[in-house]
Design an enzyme around this catalytic site. Structure first.
Site, PDB file in Angstrom:
ATOM      1  N   MET B   1       0.829  -1.385   0.488  1.00 20.92           N
ATOM      2  CA  MET B   1       0.975  -2.826   0.374  1.00 20.92           C
ATOM      3  C   MET B   1       1.858  -3.140  -0.820  1.00 20.92           C
ATOM      4  O   MET B   1       1.766  -2.507  -1.854  1.00 20.92           O
ATOM      5  CB  MET B   1      -0.405  -3.465   0.211  1.00 20.92           C
ATOM      6  N   CYS B   2       2.714  -4.113  -0.658  1.00 18.67           N
ATOM      7  CA  CYS B   2       3.545  -4.588  -1.752  1.00 18.67           C
ATOM      8  C   CYS B   2       3.759  -6.077  -1.543  1.00 18.67           C
ATOM      9  O   CYS B   2       3.479  -6.609  -0.478  1.00 18.67           O
ATOM     10  CB  CYS B   2       4.914  -3.909  -1.767  1.00 18.67           C
ATOM     11  N   GLY B   3       4.275  -6.718  -2.569  1.00 22.16           N
ATOM     12  CA  GLY B   3       4.643  -8.115  -2.435  1.00 22.16           C
ATOM     13  C   GLY B   3       6.130  -8.262  -2.660  1.00 22.16           C
ATOM     14  O   GLY B   3       6.683  -7.641  -3.567  1.00 22.16           O
TER      15      GLY B   3
END
Lengths: 512, 347
Positions: B1-3
């Site tokens: 997960m990353c933003g």
């Protein structure tokens, strides 16, 4: 007197046997022989007939035909325990070979693939899987693409009309709905019913079948869109219509089971229809020379490739098949540069109907190493897109297929696996022409045992099942298209391989 | 997960780095402190004709070796330490440096290739030196830390750009290090990415055949190089590049009236297809492109306000800087969002 004891025991449960004589009719190897005269002379009751079947155990090849066809299942074939005084060097097999050769003075013939216990690299490679960070994909719920194109691709595409229409003209490719094709096995080596079964299965699965070098029977011309026609050193059956009929043309330089060796189909297998297809007289031996007598160099090969392309108006991809050998990588780049649309690599465990045993067991290299080195070499030269790589030689499961593709193959051929699907039990008697399952024989009493409709369904089932399994493997890898596995050695790991072997295969060891 | 997030003003109007920092900050649940970064376009108007090389050095020796190497190859117009502030959350393990360079006249015809080669050579053969960006009038700023701390470290609010992107990283495949943070860049292409490129091995080996070396130990790198190859070298449009990297499924192609077109694309560029879950924002000097994997396994939201186009992992990140928007939508898998400067080539 035989030079060695029988290999198999034929056990018959006399309590169960009804004396129906089916085994005596089914066995082409003269194991079960009915002593009709003896029975008549004895004047005994029909119930006693079972005691007049003689079992010639020394003839048994464990083909299992009698076992499966016996209506009461009273027959069992067992391997006899080794009978010679044990020796680690002079094994039973070695002693048998030496004695056989002393009996005949000839080259030992063998059928099916290499029997020596070389390690399998496929068995020492494992496939990655997704956990958490890249979700696995369920092929039952999401699209999962296996479509594959074999042939030359341009390096880049050019467009016109502001990018909306294609300017680049693409070379003719073969479109496969699954990367599994059926290997070249000739009509002659195998029966017409076997050819029919395989061709129909290929058509049904959206893939292709190779003719081998025996040509294509007229009854199969309607399936030619699913057939790759072969041109081999004997040039049997090669004529303009044949070349133009197939979907692609494959030039066979060598095969994995017998690198550097030609072929020999004995005259007794050259029946009327085979004679017509191969364009040779009935009963004459069909001898394929070791080399093509017009190919003694890469430039000669290029001439033949372009002669075929000219003859087919550049509408058919031309493949070139070689046995996997030490120098496969430079040879393969030469083949691709010579104009071939694909190179077929046939590994040292590949099957055959007949080969000198010493050649089969000792020549060539593993297919895994050949795929890895050829794929890398084509990339190093910047020409990987010029041609496809097709791998063959003892693909036993969809796992082997996935590993071959991850190492760099575009597609595979399956031969022995498709025959096993048809009924073959790998009894290794193909060259005797007595195949009890109607596959590797031209004897009409035997070939009728193979129903081509049943055969086609079985082989189609097998290819369909492997394709589903490939989709499962892709899903586990988090990929929804086969092209993302192709050459993706990152998703393989080696187990129990030396650093040098890992370097050759260009894979990391498990845990790294 | 990353933003991830980004925006571009199609009129070329510049804003400072405050908004993009705020945008990144809204998505802190999506990442940890193991990698944050920014790409900014239009930040070096006084050196807009020169290539701006942003480097990370491990030590003085790496810097000297790089300078020796560059002096032999290019004309260094100016070089300086990239200004930083002291931030207690980020240990200064690298020295960030920038060079403004001209490519010698002899190489002008192949300027871009020459520069790619230069970057590859430095990253591949000078220990302790990494080029993190190499475009004109743009730069990448990244480190191991939360995006807001990276912003403070590099004084992001001092720069003014017409296009920005931000990334906060939750690394799961390669270990966190400054060079492994996003954006990844080559020439003026920069890429931020949420997800995993499961086809990495295939893409990497395809790029290697075309002279790219994947040395940064992470999968996102291949996206920047693929854009460079497809758009710059092969002359394809961004739309075509996206339909190569995230192509339609065969079942849709087979019934499309552009069957031949898509078939040719997939046949020719099969090894350039990106597989695995991803949302990607790619910038170059003229445009911002955002797209997803073929079954949209990562979030991506787009929005428009006037001449500005926004994209982000979460709508909240966009709303935080612009609460009132003209249009907000979730791009479909395989439908890229492409926003171009109205005056392409503008500064």
């Amino acid at each position: 007197m035989a030079s060695f004891p029988p290999k198999f025991k034929v056990l018959v449960d006399k309590e169960v046997c009804t004396g129906c004589l089916k085994c005596t009719l089914q066995c082409p190897f003269d194991v079960h022989i009915y002593d009709k005269e003896g029975f008549k002379a004895s004047g005994k009751d029909k119930d006693e007939r079972k005691n007049f079947i003689v079992r010639n155990q020394e003839n048994c090849v464990a083909c299992q035909r009698c076992v499966f066809t016996c209506p009461v299942k009273c027959i069992q074939i067992e391997v006899r325990p080794p009978t010679y005084n044990p020796h680690p060097v002079w094994t039973d097999a070695v002693r048998r070979d030496l004695k056989t050769q002393s009996d005949t003075g000839g080259v030992l013939l063998a059928a099916m693939g290499n029997e020596q216990p070389y390690p399998s690299y496929f068995d020492r490679l494992v496939i990655d899987a997704c956990q958490v960070t890249n979700p696995s994909i369920d092929p039952l719920r999401e699209p999962m693409e296996l479509r594959t194109y074999l042939g030359r691709k341009p390096e880049k595409l050019e467009f016109e009309d502001n990018g909306t229409s294609l300017k680049t003209q693409l070379a003719k490719n073969l479109k496969l709905e699954t990367p599994i094709m059926i290997a070249h096995m000739s009509y002659g080596a195998i029966s017409l019913n076997a050819h029919k079964s395989l061709a129909n299965a290929a058509a049904e699965q959206g893939t292709f079948m190779g003719t081998g070098e025996g040509g294509l029977h007229k009854d199969l011309y309607h399936l030619a869109d699913s057939i790759i026609v072969q041109v081999a050193s004997g040039r049997f059956a090669v004529h303009e219509e044949y070349l133009k009929t197939g979907a692609a043309v494959e030039i066979k330089i060598g095969q994995g089971a017998k690198p550097g060796i030609g072929g020999h189909l004995p005259g007794r297998k050259i029946t009327e229809p085979i004679s017509k297809t191969r364009m040779i007289p009935v009963g004459s031996d069909a001898l394929s020379p070791a080399p093509h007598h017009d190919i003694y160099s890469i430039e000669d090969l290029s001439r033949l490739i372009y002669a075929i392309k000219e003859a087919t108006r550049y509408k058919k991809p031309v493949f070139v098949k070689i046995a996997a050998v030490n120098n496969s990588a430079p040879i393969a780049t030469g083949i691709i540069r010579a104009g071939a649309d694909a190179v077929v690599l046939d590994g040292f465990t590949a099957g055959t109907g007949a080969a000198p045993q010493v050649i089969r067991n000792n020549l060539g290299i593993p297919i895994e190493a050949a795929i890895a080195s050829v794929d890398q070499r084509l990339r190093d030269e910047g020409i990987r897109h010029w041609g496809s790589i097709i791998a063959s030689g003892s693909m036993r499961s969809s796992g082997d297929v996935a590993k071959a593709i991850a190492l760099g193959a575009d597609a595979v051929y399956i031969g022995t696996a498709s025959l096993i699907s048809l009924g073959c039990t790998v009894c290794k008697q193909c060259f005797t022409g007595k195949c009890a399952w109607g596959i590797a024989t031209q004897d009409p009493n035997l070939t009728k045992r193979l129903d081509p409709e049943v055969g086609a369904r079985r082989v189609s089932n097998l290819i369909g099942a492997w394709s589903h399994e490939l989709q499962e493997i892709l899903g586990a890898l988090g990929l929804n298209s086969l092209e993302s596995l192709r050459g993706n050695r990152d998703r393989l790991r080696g187990v129990g391989l030396s650093q040098t072997e890992l370097d050759v295969l260009d894979v990391l060891p498990a845990g790294r | 997960m990353c933003g991830l997030g980004g925006f571009i003003n199609k009129d070329g109007k510049k804003v400072d780095g405050t908004a993009i920092t705020t945008m990144g900050g809204m998505m802190e649940a999506r990442y940890d402190e193991r990698g944050g970064g920014f790409a900014a376009y239009g930040i070096y108007p006084n050196h807009s004709d020169q290539y701006a090389l942003h480097l990370l050095f491990d030590d003085e020796r790496a810097r000297e070796a790089t300078e020796e190497y560059l002096k032999d190859r290019v004309n260094i117009v100016k070089d300086e330490c990239i200004p930083t502030a002291s931030v207690k959350e980020i240990a200064p393990v690298h020295v960030p440096w920038r060079y403004f360079i001209d490519v010698p006249e002899d190489f002008e015809a192949v300027e871009a290739d020459f520069l790619v080669d230069t970057v590859m050579k430095i990253n591949g053969s000078i220990p302790g030196a990494f080029v993190i960006s190499s475009g004109k009038n743009m730069g990448v700023f990244k480190a191991t830390g939360l995006p807001r701390n990276v912003a403070a470290l590099f004084k992001i609010s001092d720069y003014k750009a017409y296009a920005w992107s931000v990334h906060g990283r939750f690394p799961t495949n390669t270990q966190g290090w400054w060079g492994g943070a996003h954006p990844f860049n080559i020439l003026d292409w920069s890429v931020v990415h949420n997800g995993e490129i499961s086809s990495y091995g295939t893409n990497k080996r395809y790029l290697e055949m075309h002279g790219y070396e994947c040395k940064l130990r992470t999968d996102t790198e291949v996206v920047a190089y693929l854009f460079d190859l497809l758009v710059r070298k092969h002359g394809l449009s961004a739309e075509v590049a996206c339909s190569i990297m995230s192509p339609p499924f065969w079942k849709n192609i087979d019934r499309s009236d552009k069957r031949e077109y898509y078939e040719a694309l997939r046949m020719t560029y099969a090894p350039a297809m990106l597989n695995g879950p991803f949302a990607i924002i790619v910038n170059n000097k003229d445009s911002m492109i955002a797209f997803n994997d073929r079954i949209k396994l990562r979030p991506l939201i787009a929005a428009e306000l006037g001449e500005t186009t926004f994209v982000a992992s979460e709508e909240a990140a966009i709303r935080e800087i612009e609460p009132e928007l003209d249009r907000v939508w979730a791009p479909r898998a395989g439908s890229p969002v492409i926003a171009r400067l109205n005056n392409a080539g503008g500064k």
